[in-house]
Enzyme design. Structure first.
Site, mmCIF file in Angstrom:
data_model
loop_
_atom_site.group_PDB
_atom_site.id
_atom_site.type_symbol
_atom_site.label_atom_id
_atom_site.label_comp_id
_atom_site.label_asym_id
_atom_site.label_seq_id
_atom_site.Cartn_x
_atom_site.Cartn_y
_atom_site.Cartn_z
ATOM 1 N N GLU A 143 6.207 -29.554 -19.211
ATOM 2 C CA GLU A 143 6.705 -30.637 -18.429
ATOM 3 C C GLU A 143 5.935 -29.913 -17.189
ATOM 4 O OE1 GLU A 143 6.187 -33.503 -15.685
ATOM 5 O OE2 GLU A 143 8.377 -33.535 -16.270
ATOM 6 N N CYS B 7 6.879 -36.580 -10.646
ATOM 7 C CA CYS B 7 5.803 -35.740 -11.343
ATOM 8 C C CYS B 7 4.375 -36.357 -11.862
ATOM 9 C CB CYS B 7 5.846 -34.371 -12.554
ATOM 10 S SG CYS B 7 7.065 -35.435 -13.740
ATOM 11 N N GLU C 147 -1.196 -31.708 -5.582
ATOM 12 C CA GLU C 147 -0.203 -32.404 -5.905
ATOM 13 C C GLU C 147 0.655 -32.709 -4.272
ATOM 14 O OE1 GLU C 147 3.145 -33.711 -9.028
ATOM 15 O OE2 GLU C 147 2.938 -30.988 -8.350
#
Length: 462
Positions: free
Chosen positions: A231, A265, A365
Site C-alpha cells: 500500500e 496517503c 504527494e
C-alpha cells in the site's frame, strides 16, 4: 547495542529510549515465528477467532491509554487517535469473523474414478513494515487477516512511532496469542528490510509506505520469490462539479485534507473545481481552513497537529515556496514554525489559489496541511488532471447528477473512490490502489486472500 529515541513531535520531549534489535536478534525472532507457524496453522479457526476478538476487547478496554500514546508520539489530535483506535479494532473484529469463511471447494473431475478438491491454508510467516501516520490501524489491518488465516506475524513499526505498536503487541500476548505468533522488531527500516526480504523463513512481506521503498522491497524480495502486498503513495484528486452542494463539500474537504495534518496517503491532495463554483468553494473553504486551530494534539481544542519530522516539514515548505514562485496565491496560512532546538515542526492550514499544473504540489504527494485549488471547465479536463499521475490510490468527486457520477466512477483510475464521501475507509471494504500505488488489497473479504495459499488435490483410483 544501538538505541532508538522517541520524541513528542509537538513538544520535543523525549518519550522513550528503546534498544534496537540486532540482525542476529531479528533472525532469531524470524526463526521463532517460522517454527510457531507449524502449531498456529493447526489451531481451529474458532480458536483463532476467539483470540483475535479477545485482543480487540483488550484494546477497547485500554483505548484511552493507547490513544494517549499515539498522540504523544505521532502528534495527531487526541480525538483522532481515539478514532483510529476504534478503526484498528474494527479490522480485528472483521477478520475474526472472516477466519470462519476460508472456504475450499470440490470440482467435477473428467472421469468417474477421480475427485478434485481445492483447499486454502495460511501462507506462513508474514513480515510487516508499517508507517508512522496510522500506527495502530495499519498494523491491525495486516495482523488481523494474517492471524485469521493461520499465519504467524512479525512487524517493524516506524522509527518515529514504535510505542503504539509495542503496546498493541503486548495486549495481543495478554489476550492469549502466543508470543512467537505475533512479534515486534525495533529497528531502522533500511536495516530491517533487507533481513526480512532475504530470510527464507519469511514467506510474505506486507508494507505500507512510500512507493520508492515499496519498489526496493519488491526487488529485494524477488530473490526468494516472496508474496508481496504493497500500500504505497497516493496523490488524491478531489473533483467538485458545478451541481455539488458546496456547504456539504466543505465539511468533507476539511475532514479529508486536514485530518492528521494532511499526513495521510488518501487525503485530498488536489482540489479540481468547476469554474462556475470556484469562487464560492474557494471563499468557504478558505474560511473553514482559517478557523482550524494549530497546536499540540493533547489540547482538546487542537484541530491540526505538528508534522512528524524535519524531512516531512521541509518537503511541505518547499512545495509552498515552489507554488508561490510560480504564481500561486496564498489564500490562508502559508506560515511555517520550526523550533530547531526542540525539533518541532508546524505548518499552518494553507490554501493555495491560482494553481497551475507545473507546480510541484500538483505532481508530488504533499503529506501536509496544504490544499491547492485548480479550476476546470469540462469534465474530461478534470479527469485528465486527476488521472495525470503515476499514482492511483484514492480519488473523490462531488456531484448530485447520477449520470455524471457514474461517468466519473468509470473513468477515474483509482482503487478507492468517494462519491460525495471524503472519508471512505472502512474495515469491510477493500483498500488499495492502481498503478504505482500498490499491490493487493487490505480490508473486506479481499483482505484475507493475500495471506492464503491455494492447494489442489486430485484423488485417483476411486
Amino acid at each position: 547495542m544501538n538505541e532508538l529515541k522517541v520524541f513528542n513531535p509537538a513538544t520535543g520531549d523525549l518519550l522513550a529510549t528503546l534498544s534496537m534489535d540486532s540482525k542476529e536478534m531479528i533472525e532469531t525472532k524470524l526463526k521463532a515465528g517460522h517454527d510457531a507457524f507449524r502449531t498456529w496453522r493447526n489451531t481451529s479457526v474458532y480458536e483463532r477467532a476467539a483470540l483475535i476478538d479477545r485482543w480487540a476487547d483488550l484494546i477497547i478496554e485500554q483505548k484511552d491509554v493507547v490513544a494517549k500514546i499515539m498522540t504523544e508520539e505521532n502528534g495527531k489530535p487526541l480525538r483522532e487517535s481515539l478514532g483510529e483506535v476504534l478503526n484498528a479494532v474494527s479490522y480485528l473484529t472483521w477478520y475474526a469473523e472472516e477466519a470462519k469463511r476460508i472456504y475450499g471447494r470440490t470440482i467435477p473431475a473428467n472421469t468417474n474414478n477421480k475427485r478434485i478438491m481445492v483447499t486454502r491454508q495460511g501462507i506462513g510467516l508474514v513480515a510487516a513494515i508499517t508507517p508512522w501516520n496510522f500506527p495502530a490501524a495499519m498494523m491491525t489491518r495486516k495482523a488481523g487477516p494474517a492471524l485469521a488465516a493461520g499465519c504467524t506475524f512479525i512487524v517493524k513499526p516506524a522509527e518515529d512511532t514504535p510505542l503504539t505498536m509495542i503496546k498493541l503487541v503486548e495486549l495481543a500476548h495478554e489476550a492469549g496469542i502466543p508470543k512467537d505468533v505475533i512479534q515486534c522488531v525495533v529497528g531502522v527500516g533500511s536495516e530491517v528490510g533487507p533481513v526480512f526480504t532475504s530470510s527464507n523463513y519469511v514467506r510474505k512481506i506486507t508494507f505500507t509506505g512510500s512507493t520508492p521503498v515499496g519498489k526496493r522491497l519488491i526487488s529485494e524480495g524477488a530473490n526468494t520469490v516472496k508474496h508481496m502486498s504493497m500500500e504505497l503513495g497516493g496523490h488524491a484528486p478531489f473533483i467538485i462539479c458545478e451541481d455539488a452542494d458546496i456547504d456539504f463539500v466543505i465539511t468533507q474537504a476539511i475532514a479529508s485534507k486536514f485530518r492528521n495534518a494532511g499526513q495521510t496517503c488518501i487525503c485530498a491532495n488536489r482540489f479540481i473545481v468547476h469554474k462556475n463554483v470556484l469562487a464560492e468553494f474557494t471563499e468557504k473553504f478558505t474560511a473553514a481552513a482559517k478557523a482550524l486551530k494549530l497546536g499540540n494534539g493533547m489540547d482538546p481544542t487542537t484541530d491540526v497537529g505538528p508534522l512528524i519530522n524535519k524531512k516531512g516539514f521541509d518537503k511541505v515548505v518547499e512545495q509552498i515556496e515552489d507554488a508561490k514562485a510560480k504564481g500561486a496565491s496564498v489564500l490562508v496560512g502559508g506560515t511555517s514554525f520550526e523550533d530547531k532546538e526542540k525539533k518541532t515542526y508546524f505548518v499552518s492550514p494553507t490554501v493555495l489559489g491560482d494553481v497551475t499544473l507545473d507546480m510541484q504540489i500538483m505532481s508530488e504527494e504533499t503529506f501536509g496541511p496544504v490544499a491547492p485549488i485548480i479550476a476546470y471547465d469540462d469534465l474530461d479536463t478534470a479527469l485528465e488532471i486527476a488521472n495525470g499521475t503515476p499514482f492511483g490510490l484514492a480519488a473523490y468527486y462531488f456531484t448530485n447528477d447520477y449520470k455524471r457520477g457514474i461517468y466519473l466512477q468509470d473513468h477515474l483510475n483509482f482503487g478507492i473512490i468517494g462519491w460525495n464521501d471524503g472519508l471512505p475507509t472502512t474495515a469491510q471494504a477493500p483498500f488499495g490502489g492502481f498503478k504505482e500505488s500498490g499491490l493487493g488489497r487490505e480490508g473486506g473479504i479481499e483482505g484475507i486472500e493475500p495471506y492464503l495459499e491455494t492447494k489442489y488435490l486430485s484423488i485417483g483410483n476411486l
